[in-house]
Design a protein around this motif. Structure first.
Motif, PDB file in Angstrom:
ATOM      1  N   THR A 664      37.082  46.246  42.657  1.00  0.00           N
ATOM      2  CA  THR A 664      37.593  45.323  41.630  1.00  0.00           C
ATOM      3  C   THR A 664      37.600  43.894  42.151  1.00  0.00           C
ATOM      4  O   THR A 664      37.694  43.650  43.360  1.00  0.00           O
ATOM      5  CB  THR A 664      39.021  45.712  41.226  1.00  0.00           C
ATOM      6  OG1 THR A 664      39.855  45.675  42.392  1.00  0.00           O
ATOM      7  CG2 THR A 664      39.056  47.098  40.619  1.00  0.00           C
ATOM      8  N   THR A 665      37.495  42.986  41.209  1.00  0.00           N
ATOM      9  CA  THR A 665      37.585  41.554  41.546  1.00  0.00           C
ATOM     10  C   THR A 665      39.044  41.109  41.446  1.00  0.00           C
ATOM     11  O   THR A 665      39.923  41.874  41.014  1.00  0.00           O
ATOM     12  CB  THR A 665      36.736  40.724  40.568  1.00  0.00           C
ATOM     13  OG1 THR A 665      37.287  40.862  39.249  1.00  0.00           O
ATOM     14  CG2 THR A 665      35.286  41.187  40.585  1.00  0.00           C
ATOM     15  N   GLU A 666      39.287  39.859  41.823  1.00  0.00           N
ATOM     16  CA  GLU A 666      40.657  39.323  41.727  1.00  0.00           C
ATOM     17  C   GLU A 666      41.121  39.274  40.274  1.00  0.00           C
ATOM     18  O   GLU A 666      42.288  39.536  39.980  1.00  0.00           O
ATOM     19  CB  GLU A 666      40.720  37.921  42.337  1.00  0.00           C
ATOM     20  CG  GLU A 666      40.518  37.910  43.841  1.00  0.00           C
ATOM     21  CD  GLU A 666      40.665  36.502  44.420  1.00  0.00           C
ATOM     22  OE1 GLU A 666      40.908  35.580  43.614  1.00  0.00           O
ATOM     23  OE2 GLU A 666      40.536  36.344  45.644  1.00  0.00           O
ATOM     24  N   ASP A 667      40.192  38.947  39.343  1.00  0.00           N
ATOM     25  CA  ASP A 667      40.565  38.932  37.929  1.00  0.00           C
ATOM     26  C   ASP A 667      40.932  40.320  37.440  1.00  0.00           C
ATOM     27  O   ASP A 667      41.880  40.485  36.649  1.00  0.00           O
ATOM     28  CB  ASP A 667      39.413  38.373  37.082  1.00  0.00           C
ATOM     29  CG  ASP A 667      39.178  36.891  37.375  1.00  0.00           C
ATOM     30  OD1 ASP A 667      40.107  36.251  37.903  1.00  0.00           O
ATOM     31  OD2 ASP A 667      38.079  36.388  37.067  1.00  0.00           O
ATOM     32  N   ASP A 668      40.186  41.341  37.915  1.00  0.00           N
ATOM     33  CA  ASP A 668      40.507  42.720  37.506  1.00  0.00           C
ATOM     34  C   ASP A 668      41.886  43.117  38.006  1.00  0.00           C
ATOM     35  O   ASP A 668      42.685  43.710  37.267  1.00  0.00           O
ATOM     36  CB  ASP A 668      39.459  43.693  38.056  1.00  0.00           C
ATOM     37  CG  ASP A 668      38.082  43.423  37.462  1.00  0.00           C
ATOM     38  OD1 ASP A 668      38.027  42.858  36.345  1.00  0.00           O
ATOM     39  OD2 ASP A 668      37.075  43.758  38.110  1.00  0.00           O
ATOM     40  N   LEU A 671      44.555  41.498  35.875  1.00  0.00           N
ATOM     41  CA  LEU A 671      44.715  42.155  34.576  1.00  0.00           C
ATOM     42  C   LEU A 671      45.470  43.468  34.715  1.00  0.00           C
ATOM     43  O   LEU A 671      46.357  43.790  33.909  1.00  0.00           O
ATOM     44  CB  LEU A 671      43.351  42.401  33.924  1.00  0.00           C
ATOM     45  CG  LEU A 671      42.597  41.145  33.441  1.00  0.00           C
ATOM     46  CD1 LEU A 671      41.212  41.517  32.947  1.00  0.00           C
ATOM     47  CD2 LEU A 671      43.392  40.472  32.321  1.00  0.00           C
ATOM     48  N   ILE A 672      45.130  44.244  35.750  1.00  0.00           N
ATOM     49  CA  ILE A 672      45.828  45.515  35.975  1.00  0.00           C
ATOM     50  C   ILE A 672      47.300  45.257  36.262  1.00  0.00           C
ATOM     51  O   ILE A 672      48.188  45.949  35.766  1.00  0.00           O
ATOM     52  CB  ILE A 672      45.162  46.294  37.131  1.00  0.00           C
ATOM     53  CG1 ILE A 672      43.753  46.739  36.699  1.00  0.00           C
ATOM     54  CG2 ILE A 672      46.004  47.488  37.539  1.00  0.00           C
ATOM     55  CD1 ILE A 672      42.940  47.365  37.808  1.00  0.00           C
ATOM     56  N   GLY A 673      47.572  44.211  37.043  1.00  0.00           N
ATOM     57  CA  GLY A 673      48.965  43.873  37.342  1.00  0.00           C
ATOM     58  C   GLY A 673      49.725  43.469  36.090  1.00  0.00           C
ATOM     59  O   GLY A 673      50.906  43.811  35.920  1.00  0.00           O
ATOM     60  N   ARG A 674      49.052  42.730  35.214  1.00  0.00           N
ATOM     61  CA  ARG A 674      49.712  42.341  33.964  1.00  0.00           C
ATOM     62  C   ARG A 674      50.038  43.554  33.103  1.00  0.00           C
ATOM     63  O   ARG A 674      51.114  43.638  32.494  1.00  0.00           O
ATOM     64  CB  ARG A 674      48.832  41.383  33.180  1.00  0.00           C
ATOM     65  CG  ARG A 674      48.733  39.981  33.788  1.00  0.00           C
ATOM     66  CD  ARG A 674      47.930  39.070  32.889  1.00  0.00           C
ATOM     67  NE  ARG A 674      47.855  37.721  33.442  1.00  0.00           N
ATOM     68  CZ  ARG A 674      47.215  36.706  32.851  1.00  0.00           C
ATOM     69  NH1 ARG A 674      46.586  36.916  31.692  1.00  0.00           N
ATOM     70  NH2 ARG A 674      47.198  35.509  33.410  1.00  0.00           N
ATOM     71  N   ILE A 675      49.104  44.507  33.044  1.00  0.00           N
ATOM     72  CA  ILE A 675      49.346  45.718  32.250  1.00  0.00           C
ATOM     73  C   ILE A 675      50.529  46.487  32.819  1.00  0.00           C
ATOM     74  O   ILE A 675      51.411  46.947  32.088  1.00  0.00           O
ATOM     75  CB  ILE A 675      48.079  46.590  32.207  1.00  0.00           C
ATOM     76  CG1 ILE A 675      46.954  45.848  31.460  1.00  0.00           C
ATOM     77  CG2 ILE A 675      48.373  47.927  31.552  1.00  0.00           C
ATOM     78  CD1 ILE A 675      45.626  46.559  31.504  1.00  0.00           C
TER      79      ILE A 675
END
Length: 854
Positions: A664-668, A671-675
């Motif tokens: 995963t990238t930093e953006d991924d 997003l996972i952390g936000r979810i």
């Protein structure tokens, strides 16, 4: 305050006052000198040559000059220079023509006229005078060359000397005046240069100080460049007051601030007329559209080649509101004072001097305002003796006010009358004064004794006995031959509750309403008095015989909504005119009768309701049981149907994170952390909702609870969750309450938890828990206090509403349900909770558990 407010500020410059005075003095000298020299010249010519053409010209010039001298003495002296030049020029030309040569003394006078014109006239006037003189000399010169003029030059004598002397003096005055103007201009330029040098030095030295003063000025200040009509600067106070930031103001056109265009026009007119505006009251508009009352001042400042308009505004909204409130209060006081039915006076306590008296005082004790105003109350004879006034003043000074103080006063006729006085001490120009209300109670005491005698027969009775006693005593009190107290029982009839005739109390019966005098009573709210002996009144008054009664009075008895429910009527065998006392007695008895009839009807209603009470209780119990079942079903649905998908989402996210580990990238990852964060917040919100639902269910188990120990337990948990924070906690020992311990723990958990959270950004955080006695109810009042972020009291009504927060999620986390849960628990205990706070100064929550002995 807009950029067009200075569009007409450019005003032309004017000569200095000193230069204008010198000009007037020079013109005066020339005019006086020529007015004196010309008649002397005329006399010299006449002495020498007799009455010839030259003497006539000189005489005409003399007349014209003395007329101009008289004109100079009036307010039109500023216009004398033009006609003076014209008179001298015409006289000079006339002298040349009469003497037949341009070489005569008239030429010298003509040249002197040209010098005079160049000194006192405008540029256009000088040009016209020069062209006219040169042209005239050329014409005369040509005429002399061709022989059209016959030279007739006079011999040299005193007339020539006077003419030359006058011309020389006029030239000398003009030259000296021109020299003065030149020297004055030089001095002014030199002084202006020195002032400019010093101003430049002062400006450079004070620039820093000015900038500091400008920024720290508490008044909102805006600077506008009059040449470009753009904002040059605005201080911090202006940004705070109007809500504009510097980047939206500087080098931009000024926004429209004026609410009332007439105030804007008044501002511009004052600025145009005086170059400044001082303390103009105006209504101004802020960036957010709100309006404020302000005090506006403005002035024009010239800096080098710039012209700046400086505008200052002071927020006077609070002061304006106070001023309006004060004006309204004064107006109300004035109206209340002058139109009060009670006698009102304002007197000095030291010497009893009457400062003000209202007109009603004459009706109360007979003294008109002019009889008392400006005189001592003792000297005017209002008080019976000094002892009565001393007692009045002593009680007033001791208590600060008097309520129904009974004393005696003397009327204007000399009668001693009993009065009651209501008074309070007020301050007027540093003097302690008494504002008093006086009531003459002589008539009241007489009526009171009568009412006491009448009320003795009805005060202790209720129901049917009350109505019978009322009818008997009312008939005795007012000398009536009959009394009817009846209740509406149908559309066209009434049922008597008490019936009194000449034969005494009669059995109750039903009486018709149609075509009777009783129907008139029900149509009017006030007391109705009827003359039954009038032939125009053909209605009957059952059960009384129409030939045996002459007068009737009565009033309708009404429900709270104004609907008629009964009537009270009295009849007399003789004609009776109702006086005020009889009307008052009828009204008092009618009010008491109305209240008893309403009570009787309410008792009947209560009996009917009691008959159906058990059935309604059973139905309400079934409804509550059904609602509790629905609530339990909702709780299960929330805990199972909502939390299960959340657990699935959380599990899938962990599984996805494990499968994609390292890819995963930093953006991924973000997003996972936000979810995951949203899942956690949703799970917390569901738990809070379940907690809110649970506190509304179940039976309260009140017992003696040590709240201090519960508070210590909550603080220990907070320190375990946040061990790095240093928070000073003060818990009053052995604070106890009669409440449900589980519910009390939830209350303290939420309140102390909030205090811990909202003091997170405060250095030297402090949390306090304690108890005190409520002065009004005597119940234990508990409090949790902190010195954290606090809140705006204007929004305090939103504190205890579910999902409502006074801070953003970016500042402090939370769902907004905690305080709603606390309120639900406290109210279930029969208590109350309220919050107090200020932004940046912490908050205090005070609560109680109701009647703890229950």
């Amino acid at each position: 305050m807009n950029d067009d407010m200075a569009s007409t500020l450019d005003a032309p410059g004017t000569d200095s006052v000193e230069l204008g005075q010198h000009r007037d003095q020079a013109l005066k000298a020339v005019l006086l000198m020529t007015a004196v020299a010309t008649p002397l010249t005329t006399l010299a010519i006449f002495w020498r040559d007799g009455w010839n053409a030259t003497a006539i010209v000189a005489a005409c010039m003399s007349v014209g000059l003395w007329v101009l001298w008289l004109l100079y003495r009036t307010r039109w002296h500023a216009w004398v220079a033009y006609p003076l030049t014209l008179v001298l020029a015409l006289g000079s030309l006339g002298a040349i023509i009469s003497q037949g040569s341009v070489r005569s003394g008239g030429s010298s006078a003509l040249l002197t006229t040209l010098v005079l014109a160049s000194t006192f006239l405008s540029r256009a006037g000088v040009a016209v005078a020069a062209v006219a003189v040169l042209f005239s000399l050329g014409v005369l010169n040509h005429l002399e060359q061709i022989g059209a003029l016959q030279p007739n030059l006079p011999p040299v004598d005193w007339a020539v000397w006077i003419l030359h002397a006058a011309c020389a003096a006029a030239i000398l005055v003009c030259v000296l005046f021109s020299r003065f103007r030149l020297l004055d201009a030089f001095r002014r330029q030199r002084d202006a240069y020195q002032v400019a040098v010093m101003a430049g030095q002062d400006m450079r030295a004070s620039r820093t100080r000015f900038k500091s003063l400008f920024e720290s000025n508490p008044a909102a200040t805006l600077v506008i460049d009059l040449d470009t009509r753009r904002v040059a600067n605005a201080n911090a106070a202006f940004e705070r007051l109007f809500g504009y930031t510097a980047d939206k103001l500087v080098n931009r056109e000024s926004p429209a601030f004026w609410v009332d265009p007439s105030e804007h026009l008044a501002f511009r007119a004052a600025l145009r007329a005086h170059g400044e505006v001082r303390q103009l009251r105006a209504r101004l508009r802020c960036q957010d559209g709100s309006e404020i009352d302000a005090l506006v001042s403005a002035s024009i400042v010239a800096q080098a080649h710039e012209r700046l308009l400086t505008i200052m505004a002071l927020d006077m909204t609070a002061e304006e509101a106070s001023r309006k409130a004060l004006h309204l209060s004064e107006e109300r006081f004035s109206k209340a004072f002058n139109f009060s039915p009670l006698g009102m006076t304002i007197t000095r306590l030291t010497d009893g001097l009457v400062i003000e008296v209202n007109p009603a005082n004459e009706r109360v004790i007979g003294w008109a305002p002019d009889d008392l105003r400006g005189r001592s109350s003792m000297a005017s004879g209002v008080w019976v003796d000094q002892a009565d006034r001393d007692e009045y003043v002593q009680n007033l000074r001791r208590d600060g006010q008097l309520q129904g103080f009974a004393t005696r006063m003397r009327s204007k006729r000399g009668d001693i009358v009993p009065v009651k006085v209501w008074a309070e001490i007020i301050e007027i120009e540093g003097e302690s004064c008494a504002l008093s209300f006086t009531m003459n109670v002589a008539a009241e005491r007489r009526r009171q004794q009568t009412l006491i005698n009448l009320a003795e027969g009805v005060s202790s009775h209720t129901g049917e006995a009350f109505f019978l006693s009322l009818a008997e005593h009312l008939a005795t009190g007012i000398g009536a031959q009959g009394v009817v107290v009846a209740e509406l029982s149908g559309h066209n009839e009434v049922a008597t509750l008490a019936l009194m005739t000449e034969q005494g109390l009669q059995p109750n019966r039903r009486l018709p309403l149609a075509h009777t005098t009783f129907s008139r009573l029900l149509a009017i709210d006030d007391i109705v008095a009827l003359d039954l002996s009038s032939r125009q009144l053909v209605q009957s008054t059952p059960p009384f015989h129409p030939d045996r009664i002459s007068s009737m009075a009565g009033v309708a008895l009404r429900d709270a909504d104004g609907s008629p429910i009964g009537l009270l009527a009295v009849v007399w065998s003789e004609p009776v005119a109702l006086d005020d006392e009889t009307r008052a007695l009828l009204q008092i008895f009618a009010s008491r009768c109305n209240a008893e009839l309403l009570r009787l009807q309410r008792d009947r209603e209560i009996l009917r309701l009691q008959a159906t009470l058990e059935q309604r209780v059973h139905e309400r119990t079934e409804q509550l049981q059904y609602l509790n079942q629905e609530l339990e079903s909702f709780s299960y649905s929330v805990s199972h149907d909502l939390k299960s998908p959340l657990r699935a989402i959380d599990g899938f996210m962990h599984l996805l994170q494990e499968q994609l580990e390292g890819r995963t990238t930093e953006d991924d990852d973000e997003l996972i952390g936000r979810i995951q964060g949203s899942v956690n917040r949703m799970n917390g919100l569901i738990n809070d909702l379940l907690a809110l639902a649970r506190v509304s269910q179940g039976q309260l188990q009140r017992t003696d609870v040590n709240l201090s120990e519960l508070a210590k337990d909550v603080v220990r948990r907070e320190r375990d969750r946040d061990p790095t924070r240093e928070v000073e906690v003060s818990i009053q020992p052995d604070v106890r309450a009669n409440c449900d311990p589980r519910m009390a723990h939830i209350v303290l958990e939420n309140l102390i938890g909030n205090a811990w959270k909202y003091s997170r950004n405060t250095a030297g955080a402090r949390i306090e828990f304690g108890a005190s006695k409520d002065q009004d109810t005597g119940m234990n009042l508990f409090h949790v206090r902190d010195n954290g972020a606090g809140f705006d009291m204007a929004r305090a009504d939103r504190l205890f509403k579910p999902f409502t927060r006074l801070h953003t999620s970016a500042e402090f986390e939370g769902s907004g349900i905690g305080l709603a849960t606390v309120r639900r628990i406290v109210e279930r205990h029969g208590g109350q909770i309220r919050g107090e706070g200020a932004i940046g100064q912490g908050a205090t929550f005070r609560f109680s558990f109701g009647n703890e002995g229950a």
